[in-house]
Design a protein around this motif. Structure first.
Motif, PDB file in Angstrom:
ATOM      1  N   TYR A 130       8.289   8.720   4.660  1.00 42.59           N
ATOM      2  CA  TYR A 130       6.903   8.407   5.042  1.00 42.59           C
ATOM      3  C   TYR A 130       6.483   9.117   6.331  1.00 42.59           C
ATOM      4  CZ  TYR A 130       2.646   5.955   6.237  1.00 42.59           C
ATOM      5  OH  TYR A 130       1.350   5.675   6.575  1.00 42.59           O
ATOM      6  N   ILE A 189      -2.406  13.129   5.243  1.00 43.05           N
ATOM      7  CA  ILE A 189      -2.662  11.780   4.755  1.00 43.05           C
ATOM      8  C   ILE A 189      -2.193  10.825   5.837  1.00 43.05           C
ATOM      9  CG2 ILE A 189      -1.907  10.070   3.042  1.00 43.05           C
ATOM     10  CD1 ILE A 189      -3.775  12.245   1.952  1.00 43.05           C
ATOM     11  N   TYR A 249      -2.046   6.484   7.331  1.00 41.83           N
ATOM     12  CA  TYR A 249      -1.933   5.107   6.855  1.00 41.83           C
ATOM     13  C   TYR A 249      -3.255   4.643   6.244  1.00 41.83           C
ATOM     14  CZ  TYR A 249      -0.836   0.157   6.884  1.00 41.83           C
ATOM     15  OH  TYR A 249      -0.617  -1.136   6.495  1.00 41.83           O
ATOM     16  N   GLU A 264      -5.534   6.249   4.646  1.00 43.96           N
ATOM     17  CA  GLU A 264      -5.767   6.715   3.282  1.00 43.96           C
ATOM     18  C   GLU A 264      -5.039   5.828   2.260  1.00 43.96           C
ATOM     19  OE1 GLU A 264      -5.666   8.899   5.738  1.00 43.96           O
ATOM     20  OE2 GLU A 264      -6.988  10.600   5.320  1.00 43.96           O
ATOM     21  N   THR A 265      -3.856   5.331   2.619  1.00 43.60           N
ATOM     22  CA  THR A 265      -3.147   4.471   1.653  1.00 43.60           C
ATOM     23  C   THR A 265      -3.950   3.193   1.406  1.00 43.60           C
ATOM     24  OG1 THR A 265      -1.770   3.229   3.252  1.00 43.60           O
ATOM     25  CG2 THR A 265      -0.907   5.343   2.476  1.00 43.60           C
ATOM     26  N   ASN A 306       0.791  -1.223   0.000  1.00 46.00           N
ATOM     27  CA  ASN A 306       0.000   0.000   0.000  1.00 46.00           C
ATOM     28  C   ASN A 306       0.823   1.274   0.000  1.00 46.00           C
ATOM     29  OD1 ASN A 306       0.389  -1.314   2.637  1.00 46.00           O
ATOM     30  ND2 ASN A 306      -0.251   0.672   3.432  1.00 46.00           N
ATOM     31  N   TYR A 307       2.136   1.208   0.294  1.00 45.94           N
ATOM     32  CA  TYR A 307       2.897   2.465   0.315  1.00 45.94           C
ATOM     33  C   TYR A 307       2.983   3.093  -1.070  1.00 45.94           C
ATOM     34  CZ  TYR A 307       3.720   1.420   5.137  1.00 45.94           C
ATOM     35  OH  TYR A 307       3.507   1.151   6.464  1.00 45.94           O
ATOM     36  N   ARG A 363       0.580   3.650  -2.695  1.00 41.07           N
ATOM     37  CA  ARG A 363      -0.643   4.452  -2.795  1.00 41.07           C
ATOM     38  C   ARG A 363      -0.540   5.767  -2.047  1.00 41.07           C
ATOM     39  NH1 ARG A 363      -2.052   1.667  -7.047  1.00 41.07           N
ATOM     40  NH2 ARG A 363      -2.741  -0.451  -6.589  1.00 41.07           N
ATOM     41  N   THR A 364       0.538   5.995  -1.325  1.00 40.22           N
ATOM     42  CA  THR A 364       0.718   7.297  -0.679  1.00 40.22           C
ATOM     43  C   THR A 364       0.738   8.349  -1.791  1.00 40.22           C
ATOM     44  OG1 THR A 364       2.196   6.125   0.819  1.00 40.22           O
ATOM     45  CG2 THR A 364       2.137   8.538   1.003  1.00 40.22           C
ATOM     46  N   ARG A 407       4.643  12.264   5.258  1.00 39.94           N
ATOM     47  CA  ARG A 407       4.111  11.669   4.030  1.00 39.94           C
ATOM     48  C   ARG A 407       3.283  12.613   3.172  1.00 39.94           C
ATOM     49  NH1 ARG A 407       1.098  10.245   8.237  1.00 39.94           N
ATOM     50  NH2 ARG A 407       2.698   8.918   9.044  1.00 39.94           N
ATOM     51  N   ASP A 408       3.011  13.841   3.643  1.00 40.71           N
ATOM     52  CA  ASP A 408       2.320  14.811   2.788  1.00 40.71           C
ATOM     53  C   ASP A 408       3.290  15.559   1.884  1.00 40.71           C
ATOM     54  OD1 ASP A 408      -0.340  14.487   3.830  1.00 40.71           O
ATOM     55  OD2 ASP A 408       0.401  15.409   5.671  1.00 40.71           O
TER      56      ASP A 408
END
Ligand SMILES: NC(=O)c1ccc[n+]([C@@H]2O[C@H](COP(=O)([O-])OP(=O)(O)OC[C@H]3O[C@@H](n4cnc5c(N)ncnc54)[C@H](O)[C@@H]3O)[C@@H](O)[C@H]2O)c1
Length: 393
Positions: free
Chosen positions: A290, A333, A335, A337-338, A132-133, A135-136, A293-294
């Motif tokens: 991360y 954002i 975790y 949201e990912t 899923n990272y 998807r950040t 992460r924004d």
């Protein structure tokens, strides 16, 4: 809007994250490609399964994944169990004609991952592995910059995944320290995320040279079936053997000539979820952390010499996935949201009869890189990575 009935196997850490993503996905992505219906959640005991169903909003609970996978009302099987169960569940689900989502690493061994890929390909179902990272939003923005040539030809990828939840000598013997369940230690558990990011952002890895170390050889046994990841419970109880790696340091050569490095450890005091990458290209550099992460840090050669340097781009409505998330950059954002974006991409593929990346071929390829890392750690030699033949590539 079509309903898709989900069976979630495993109601632990990832069970919570996936449940939350299914509940929230249509709130962000509207109209949703399909409505995820939290039909049934499975765990090992009646108590665990019922609690998970009540807490995470599932219609019913069960204790046998075999029964659930055979249930004709189930459209999608989502696997969030410890790694050694992934292959049996995924193969049974594919044979029953279900779409399959599987947590990472796809399997404890590349051989298991290959069997899983063959099963989903034979069944013609949609398959996805939960790295899923990718998807950040800031990572998707980095991918956009690389693809657009904003940093020119990629020369070097420097990646890390550093945590400290197992640094305490008395941190308990989670299944994550047992080879028969996990397959490997930091390499498969967290290093695999960075391998996935390296493949996503730069390309396939041709060969690796690694140092793979184990520093902590035994840990206190856990008193319950719960995985008390990171929770120290004192050193006076009985201890069991750790038979996986604690740490890996790897040099990479990519198939297209770029080079790189990846470090992975769960024993770095002060580091929490320190997934970073810095990509150097002929025209600029991208840096991602991360824990912030924004943000994406970028530096471009084309900037005037008296203005050249890193600047911060905050993800928001103008960057990937931004229109569906929050209306102001840097609102934050998380975790979740990912995982919500991951659910959106997978359900879109299922609803449209398409496919999604990362899929089981990606999971298998990453498992092959992980096995090369472990092999190089044993021999000390540069080790070639076998390449998966991708359908339609
Ligand atoms: N993508 C990510 O960021 C991420 C993060 C953490 C874990 N993971 C992966 O997710 C998977 C699950 O990890 P976790 O952290 O949720 O573990 P966990 O130990 O918190 O939860 C696993 C759950 O599976 C249940 N379980 C065990 N055997 C089962 C069986 N036979 N049938 C049904 N349920 C069973 C356990 O009782 C537990 O509730 C692993 O593959 C792990 O590597 C991914």
């Amino acid at each position: 809007m079509r309903d898709l009935n989900i069976a979630l196997i495993g109601g632990g850490f990832m069970g919570k994250a996936h449940s939350l993503a299914y509940a929230a996905m249509p709130m962000y992505f509207w109209p949703a490609p399909a409505r995820p219906v939290r039909k049934v959640i499975v765990d090992v005991s009646e108590d665990l399964a019922r609690t998970a169903a009540d807490r995470y909003g599932w219609e019913r609970h069960a204790t046998s994944w075999q029964d659930v996978v055979a249930d004709p009302s189930v459209d999608v099987v989502d696997i969030a169990t410890p790694n050694h169960l992934h292959a049996d569940i995924a193969i049974a689900a594919a044979e029953a004609g279900k779409h399959v989502i599987c947590e990472k690493p796809l399997a404890p061994t590349a051989a298991d991952a290959q069997r899983m890929l063959e099963a989903v390909q034979k069944a013609g179902v949609v398959h996805a592995v939960a790295f899923n990272y990718r998807r950040t939003p800031a990572v998707a923005l980095a991918k956009k910059y690389v693809e657009e040539g904003a940093i020119g030809e990629v020369l070097n990828f420097r990646g890390t995944y550093l945590q400290d939840w197992s640094a305490d000598l008395d941190s308990p013997l989670s299944w994550r320290f047992q080879k028969a369940i996990a397959g490997s230690g930091a390499v498969g558990d967290i290093g695999s995320h960075v391998v996935d990011l390296a493949r996503y952002l730069v390309g396939e890895v041709d060969e690796v040279s690694s140092l793979v170390s184990r520093f902590i050889h035994d840990r206190p046994l856990q008193s319950s079936g719960f995985d008390s990841l990171g929770a120290s419970r004192g050193s006076d109880g009985p201890r069991g053997a750790v038979d996986v790696d604690d740490e890996s340091i790897t040099m990479l050569r990519f198939c297209d000539g770029a080079v790189g490095s990846i470090e992975a450890t769960r024993n770095a005091w002060g580091r929490n979820n320190y997934i970073t990458f810095e990509i150097h290209g002929t025209e600029g550099t991208i840096f991602f952390n991360y824990e912030r992460r924004d943000e994406l840090q970028v530096a471009f050669k084309a900037d005037p010499a008296d203005r050249r340097g890193f600047r911060t781009v905050y993800t928001g409505p103008g960057t990937p996935y931004g229109e569906s998330l929050w209306p102001i950059p840097a609102l934050g954002i998380g975790y979740s949201e990912t995982k919500i974006i991951e659910a959106y991409e997978i359900f879109k593929a299922i609803a449209e009869g398409g496919s999604v990346r990362p899929d089981f071929a990606d999971g298998y390829q990453t498992a092959l890189v992980d096995e090369a890392i472990l092999a190089s750690g044993r021999t000390g030699a540069w080790t070639a990575v076998d390449q998966v033949e991708r359908e339609g590539r």
